[in-house]
Scaffold this motif. Structure first.
Motif, PDB file in Angstrom:
ATOM      1  N   ARG A 332       0.842  -1.209   0.000  1.00  0.00           N
ATOM      2  CA  ARG A 332       0.000   0.000   0.000  1.00  0.00           C
ATOM      3  C   ARG A 332       0.872   1.252   0.000  1.00  0.00           C
ATOM      4  NH1 ARG A 332      -4.092   0.280   4.805  1.00  0.00           N
ATOM      5  NH2 ARG A 332      -4.677  -1.706   3.833  1.00  0.00           N
ATOM      6  N   LEU A 333       1.938   1.210   0.790  1.00  0.00           N
ATOM      7  CA  LEU A 333       2.820   2.361   0.869  1.00  0.00           C
ATOM      8  C   LEU A 333       3.488   2.603  -0.468  1.00  0.00           C
ATOM      9  CD1 LEU A 333       4.271   4.581   2.532  1.00  0.00           C
ATOM     10  CD2 LEU A 333       5.951   2.820   3.214  1.00  0.00           C
ATOM     11  N   THR A 334       3.894   1.587  -1.079  1.00  0.00           N
ATOM     12  CA  THR A 334       4.560   1.703  -2.367  1.00  0.00           C
ATOM     13  C   THR A 334       3.609   2.266  -3.419  1.00  0.00           C
ATOM     14  OG1 THR A 334       5.977  -0.203  -1.807  1.00  0.00           O
ATOM     15  CG2 THR A 334       5.835   0.401  -4.129  1.00  0.00           C
ATOM     16  N   GLN A 335       2.361   1.852  -3.376  1.00  0.00           N
ATOM     17  CA  GLN A 335       1.382   2.333  -4.362  1.00  0.00           C
ATOM     18  C   GLN A 335       1.078   3.825  -4.146  1.00  0.00           C
ATOM     19  OE1 GLN A 335       0.158   0.582  -6.948  1.00  0.00           O
ATOM     20  NE2 GLN A 335      -0.847   2.451  -7.640  1.00  0.00           N
ATOM     21  N   ALA A 336       0.957   4.223  -2.855  1.00  0.00           N
ATOM     22  CA  ALA A 336       0.663   5.641  -2.553  1.00  0.00           C
ATOM     23  C   ALA A 336       1.824   6.508  -2.980  1.00  0.00           C
ATOM     24  CB  ALA A 336       0.364   5.797  -1.062  1.00  0.00           C
ATOM     25  N   GLN A 337       3.031   6.013  -2.709  1.00  0.00           N
ATOM     26  CA  GLN A 337       4.200   6.788  -3.126  1.00  0.00           C
ATOM     27  C   GLN A 337       4.280   6.873  -4.643  1.00  0.00           C
ATOM     28  OE1 GLN A 337       7.429   4.788  -1.174  1.00  0.00           O
ATOM     29  NE2 GLN A 337       7.138   5.858   0.813  1.00  0.00           N
ATOM     30  N   HIS A 338       3.873   5.909  -5.289  1.00  0.00           N
ATOM     31  CA  HIS A 338       3.892   5.906  -6.749  1.00  0.00           C
ATOM     32  C   HIS A 338       2.871   6.899  -7.309  1.00  0.00           C
ATOM     33  CE1 HIS A 338       2.763   4.438 -10.800  1.00  0.00           C
ATOM     34  NE2 HIS A 338       4.105   4.176 -10.905  1.00  0.00           N
ATOM     35  N   ASP A 339       1.700   6.895  -6.689  1.00  0.00           N
ATOM     36  CA  ASP A 339       0.642   7.836  -7.136  1.00  0.00           C
ATOM     37  C   ASP A 339       1.079   9.278  -6.882  1.00  0.00           C
ATOM     38  OD1 ASP A 339      -0.840   5.660  -7.903  1.00  0.00           O
ATOM     39  OD2 ASP A 339      -2.064   5.619  -6.066  1.00  0.00           O
ATOM     40  N   ASP A 340       1.694   9.503  -5.726  1.00  0.00           N
ATOM     41  CA  ASP A 340       2.143  10.851  -5.396  1.00  0.00           C
ATOM     42  C   ASP A 340       3.216  11.298  -6.346  1.00  0.00           C
ATOM     43  OD1 ASP A 340       2.258  13.175  -3.510  1.00  0.00           O
ATOM     44  OD2 ASP A 340       4.325  12.407  -3.243  1.00  0.00           O
ATOM     45  N   TYR A 351      -1.423  20.987  -3.403  1.00  0.00           N
ATOM     46  CA  TYR A 351      -2.615  20.499  -4.109  1.00  0.00           C
ATOM     47  C   TYR A 351      -3.336  19.529  -3.200  1.00  0.00           C
ATOM     48  CZ  TYR A 351      -5.467  18.586  -7.894  1.00  0.00           C
ATOM     49  OH  TYR A 351      -6.525  18.174  -8.679  1.00  0.00           O
ATOM     50  N   LEU A 352      -4.669  19.656  -3.200  1.00  0.00           N
ATOM     51  CA  LEU A 352      -5.483  18.886  -2.253  1.00  0.00           C
ATOM     52  C   LEU A 352      -5.272  17.388  -2.392  1.00  0.00           C
ATOM     53  CD1 LEU A 352      -7.668  18.906  -0.042  1.00  0.00           C
ATOM     54  CD2 LEU A 352      -9.406  18.943  -1.857  1.00  0.00           C
ATOM     55  N   LEU A 353      -5.283  16.942  -3.619  1.00  0.00           N
ATOM     56  CA  LEU A 353      -5.146  15.475  -3.825  1.00  0.00           C
ATOM     57  C   LEU A 353      -3.778  14.969  -3.344  1.00  0.00           C
ATOM     58  CD1 LEU A 353      -6.365  12.890  -4.898  1.00  0.00           C
ATOM     59  CD2 LEU A 353      -5.514  13.474  -7.185  1.00  0.00           C
ATOM     60  N   ARG A 354      -2.750  15.847  -3.520  1.00  0.00           N
ATOM     61  CA  ARG A 354      -1.430  15.428  -3.064  1.00  0.00           C
ATOM     62  C   ARG A 354      -1.367  15.435  -1.556  1.00  0.00           C
ATOM     63  NH1 ARG A 354       3.676  18.014  -5.686  1.00  0.00           N
ATOM     64  NH2 ARG A 354       4.527  16.337  -4.355  1.00  0.00           N
ATOM     65  N   GLN A 355      -2.078  16.365  -0.970  1.00  0.00           N
ATOM     66  CA  GLN A 355      -2.089  16.411   0.501  1.00  0.00           C
ATOM     67  C   GLN A 355      -2.736  15.139   1.059  1.00  0.00           C
ATOM     68  OE1 GLN A 355      -4.070  20.091   1.612  1.00  0.00           O
ATOM     69  NE2 GLN A 355      -2.272  21.370   1.049  1.00  0.00           N
ATOM     70  N   ARG A 356      -3.781  14.707   0.426  1.00  0.00           N
ATOM     71  CA  ARG A 356      -4.440  13.472   0.881  1.00  0.00           C
ATOM     72  C   ARG A 356      -3.482  12.258   0.745  1.00  0.00           C
ATOM     73  NH1 ARG A 356     -10.491  13.938  -1.814  1.00  0.00           N
ATOM     74  NH2 ARG A 356     -11.190  15.765  -0.555  1.00  0.00           N
ATOM     75  N   LEU A 357      -2.785  12.227  -0.376  1.00  0.00           N
ATOM     76  CA  LEU A 357      -1.849  11.101  -0.586  1.00  0.00           C
ATOM     77  C   LEU A 357      -0.703  11.143   0.442  1.00  0.00           C
ATOM     78  CD1 LEU A 357      -1.592  11.002  -4.485  1.00  0.00           C
ATOM     79  CD2 LEU A 357      -2.647   9.295  -2.991  1.00  0.00           C
ATOM     80  N   GLN A 358      -0.215  12.354   0.793  1.00  0.00           N
ATOM     81  CA  GLN A 358       0.834  12.476   1.778  1.00  0.00           C
ATOM     82  C   GLN A 358       0.345  11.992   3.136  1.00  0.00           C
ATOM     83  OE1 GLN A 358       4.029  13.200   1.439  1.00  0.00           O
ATOM     84  NE2 GLN A 358       3.837  13.451  -0.821  1.00  0.00           N
ATOM     85  N   SER A 359      -0.891  12.358   3.442  1.00  0.00           N
ATOM     86  CA  SER A 359      -1.452  11.919   4.734  1.00  0.00           C
ATOM     87  C   SER A 359      -1.589  10.394   4.764  1.00  0.00           C
ATOM     88  CB  SER A 359      -2.824  12.591   4.944  1.00  0.00           C
ATOM     89  OG  SER A 359      -3.396  12.118   6.132  1.00  0.00           O
ATOM     90  N   GLN A 360      -2.022   9.818   3.616  1.00  0.00           N
ATOM     91  CA  GLN A 360      -2.168   8.337   3.528  1.00  0.00           C
ATOM     92  C   GLN A 360      -0.807   7.656   3.633  1.00  0.00           C
ATOM     93  OE1 GLN A 360      -4.172   7.090  -0.019  1.00  0.00           O
ATOM     94  NE2 GLN A 360      -4.032   4.887   0.506  1.00  0.00           N
ATOM     95  N   ILE A 361       0.191   8.244   3.000  1.00  0.00           N
ATOM     96  CA  ILE A 361       1.540   7.654   3.064  1.00  0.00           C
ATOM     97  C   ILE A 361       2.056   7.674   4.481  1.00  0.00           C
ATOM     98  CG2 ILE A 361       3.956   8.043   2.365  1.00  0.00           C
ATOM     99  CD1 ILE A 361       2.866   9.013  -0.344  1.00  0.00           C
TER     100      ILE A 361
END
Length: 777
Positions: A332-340, A351-361
């Motif tokens: 999961r961590l690898t996928q979130a980092q990839h999306d970010d 950017y909002l979407l990036r902030q969400r991904l950072q929080s998820q990571i």
């Protein structure tokens, strides 16, 4: 002509000695072939010559054997075959039941001795009542004892043969048993468990009945022996079994008591419980040690690590790599980092979407660290538990070892008692098994011996073997006869052939005269016919009723073999002088009865047949025979002329043979030796030489009187007559030695009275077998 004298070679037909009579004589030897060595034909000739000796010995041998064979009682033999198998009545292990027979097995030899035992023989004798059979009855008196038995008793008494040991057999049975065993023969068959038993008897049916009974009694006796042995074994084993049972029970009670006192317990499979527990603790401690070592290797990766480096080292633990939760969070961590990372190329960090991904990571990373921390904590706990478990098992193992060591000391004594129990139990079981086997054997009617072939009545006896005996007697007779023939020939010192005579004295042979009777009347028939002009049948009948006078055979049967023999002597005599034929011939012999007178007459006749005038003078003034042979008057003769009482012309008589005249001896004077050496006798010879072509003088034997020695000085040639198989070598040598002064005048030797049937052996003269003349008439 050369001055060297030719040398005579023995075995040839040329005789230089007739020109040089002084040649050295060759020593006498046995009958030999022409090359000087003994030839195989010489042996055959000896056999032919001594055939009557061989035939007499042969007939004697065969006659004695025939009489012996015909007087022998025929003996018949019955035979039976018995198989003696291995005794398998015992219950043996598998390998024993099929093991290979070895050569050290002495069972067969034992059974062979039993077959020939006195006990078995006595049982057969009693069963068949052989003591009542005439053949087995011993002699009741001394008159009934056979010659061989009496001879054997005498020999045993002379050499003091010790008597056999005393026996418990009755006196009436013992000799029957001895006779029975002498006739019984046990013959094992090689490489087989079969034996042939034979019995000899005068009655073939009795022999068959005895041998069959012997085989049956042997089987029955063998069975009885086994039965008795089984009964004795049962009694012995029963007593031993009671004793062994008591000892087994006692040893078992002792073992049980010792086990309870020392608390020695065993599992169901017979192992000691303390030892089994020690084994289990040792295995558990070994596993705990291995487990602790494995966990210690994991723990060493994270031990003494700073908190900030712990997570990094935790990644090397196999537990972290294999944890599913950590694997899911890492994914999961690898996928979130990839999306970010994908959005970072277009949008700013705010950017909002990036902030969400950072929080998820961040949340995923925190959860991942928490999970790794749990795994690290679990590795530490497992390591500490493994160390604790290892220490605990090590203590228990040390404690159990002390217990086992203590128990082992008691087990040693326990095993000693248990071994005694096992030994007693094995002996008890073995005795019980043997007792059961003996019980079975006593009730089992089986035998390892059986009759393969029963004896049958034989029609032909085995003794005496008439054909074999006669053939054997034939061979023995031939051997003895031949040996005796050769021995006779070795001892025989007589002259047998002209060749032997020549070798003996070194003088040539003038001829051989066959014996008249050895030629056979059938051979005379043709010559008789030619001589008298009669038909063969008439001549044959005449020969059956009249005898041919041997003194006149040269005149009466001039074509006969005998006449030809004397003509051969005449020719040899005329050729004996190299310069001129001898006109005065003295014919003499070594000893009397050698045929000198017959030779003198027939030689004179053969000389007259040449047309010459011949006179024969009977100078044997001790035993004159010429007048009787020629059927002339002997009233006055040579003795009267020598004494001066008569004139020479008055005593000369004409014989029936043309040109043959005779001067008989006349009255026998008291001093013939003095008369013959007188000058008047020399004058008589000179006078006769003037009126006759040849003068033949018949003189006395050389070895008996000295007349021939003196007469030999007055004659041109001397002829010595020897008789075949009559005159010995010694006599011939002595005669020639006596004529030493007249040796140069000796023309040669004449062998007289030779058996024509032996001629092919001793002389091989051509006219003996008729080869020269062939068959006539």
């Amino acid at each position: 002509m050369s001055s060297e004298k030719p040398v005579h070679v023995p075995g040839t037909n040329r005789y230089p000695e007739m020109f040089y009579p002084e040649a050295i004589a060759v020593p006498a030897t046995d009958v030999r072939s022409e090359d000087g060595g003994i030839h195989i034909l010489d042996y055959w000739r000896i056999i032919i010559a001594r055939r009557w000796t061989i035939l007499a010995i042969l007939l004697t041998s065969m006659t004695v054997t025939f009489i012996w064979v015909m007087k022998q009682t025929p003996i018949y033999e019955a035979s039976a075959a018995i198989e003696i198998d291995r005794d398998r009545t015992d219950v043996l292990p598998f390998k024993d039941a099929y093991q290979t027979e070895t050569t050290t097995d002495d069972t067969l030899k034992t059974q062979f001795e039993v077959l020939h035992s006195r006990t078995l023989a006595r049982s057969v004798i009693e069963d068949l009542h052989l003591d009542q059979v005439e053949e087995f009855r011993p002699a009741k008196s001394g008159s009934d004892i056979s010659i061989m038995a009496a001879l054997k008793q005498s020999i045993n008494g002379f050499f003091a043969v010790p008597k056999p040991p005393a026996s418990d057999e009755p006196d009436t049975i013992r000799p029957i048993v001895d006779a029975y065993l002498k006739r019984l023969n046990v013959n094992p068959v090689r490489l087989a468990r079969i034996v042939n038993i034979t019995f000899e008897s005068k009655d073939p049916q009795l022999a068959a009945r005895i041998i069959n009974a012997h085989a049956e009694h042997f089987i029955e006796q063998n069975f009885q022996f086994k039965l008795e042995a089984a009964e004795r074994a049962k009694q012995f084993l029963s007593g031993q079994l009671v004793t062994m049972k008591a000892g087994l029970e006692k040893s078992q009670d002792s073992l049980q008591e010792y086990s309870q006192q020392n608390e020695i317990l065993f599992t169901d499979d017979g192992h000691n419980t303390a030892t089994e527990k020690l084994k289990e603790l040792d295995e558990a401690h070994t596993k705990a040690l291995a487990d602790r070592s494995a966990k210690e290797s994991y723990y060493s990766l994270i031990a003494d690590t700073k908190p900030e480096d712990l997570m990094a080292k935790a990644d090397g633990l196999p537990q972290v790599k294999s944890d599913l939760a950590i694997e899911t969070l890492t994914t999961r961590l690898t996928q979130a980092q990839h999306d970010d990372a994908g959005l970072a190329a277009q949008f700013e960090p705010g950017y909002l979407l990036r902030q969400r991904l950072q929080s998820q990571i961040e949340e995923t990373r925190n959860a991942l660290d928490q999970e790794k921390g749990k795994v690290v904590k679990e590795v530490e706990n497992e390591y500490r538990a493994a160390v604790h478990n290892e220490n605990t098992l090590a203590k228990e193992l040390d404690q159990q070892k002390e217990v086992v060591n203590k128990i082992n000391q008691n087990i040693i004594q326990y095993n000693i008692r248990k071994g005694e129990v096992d030994s007693n139990k094995a002996l008890y079981d073995g005795l019980l098994t043997k007792l059961n086997e003996a019980d079975v054997s006593s009730t089992l009617h089986a035998s390892n011996i059986r009759i393969v072939d029963k004896a049958e009545t034989q029609e032909s006896p085995i003794r005496p073997k008439k054909t074999v005996s006669m053939l054997l007697s034939l061979m023995i007779g031939l051997a003895l006869g031949t040996g005796l023939a050769f021995f006779q020939d070795y001892l025989d010192d007589s002259i047998k052939s002209s060749e032997e005579l020549t070798r003996l004295v070194g003088l040539p042979s003038l001829g051989i005269v066959p014996r008249l009777g050895s030629l056979g009347k059938r051979n005379y028939g043709s010559y008789y016919k030619l001589a008298y002009g009669k038909e063969a049948e008439t001549a044959s009948k005449d020969l059956q009723t009249t005898s041919l006078r041997v003194e006149l055979v040269t005149h009466n049967a001039p074509l006969s073999m005998l006449a030809e023999a004397y003509r051969s002597i005449r020719t040899s005599l005329l050729l004996s002088s190299p310069d001129h034929p001898p006109r005065t011939v003295l014919i003499t012999s070594a000893v009397p009865s050698e045929g000198k007178t017959v030779t003198a007459i027939n030689t004179a006749i053969s000389l007259s047949q040449t047309g010459a005038r011949v006179v024969i003078v009977d100078a044997d003034m001790r035993k004159p025979r010429i007048h009787a042979a020629l059927s002339l008057d002997n009233t006055i003769g040579l003795s009267a002329v020598l004494t001066g009482s008569a004139n020479l012309k008055d005593v000369i008589q004409e014989s029936e043979v043309p040109n043959l005249f005779v001067v008989p001896c006349g009255v026998i004077p008291p001093n013939p030796g003095e008369l013959l050496v007188s000058a008047r006798f020399r004058q008589i010879l000179e006078t006769l030489g003037q009126f006759f072509d040849y003068v033949v003088i018949d003189s006395p034997p050389i070895n008996n009187v000295s007349d021939s020695r003196m007469l030999g000085q007055l004659c041109d040639r001397i002829v010595i007559v020897a008789k075949a198989f009559g005159t010995s070598r010694h006599q011939i040598r002595q005669a020639v030695d006596h004529m030493a002064e007249s040796r140069k005048r000796i023309a040669g030797m004449v062998l007289n009275d030779v058996d024509a049937k032996r001629g092919s052996y001793y002389s091989s003269q051509y006219y003996y077998s008729g080869r020269y003349y062939g068959k006539t008439g």
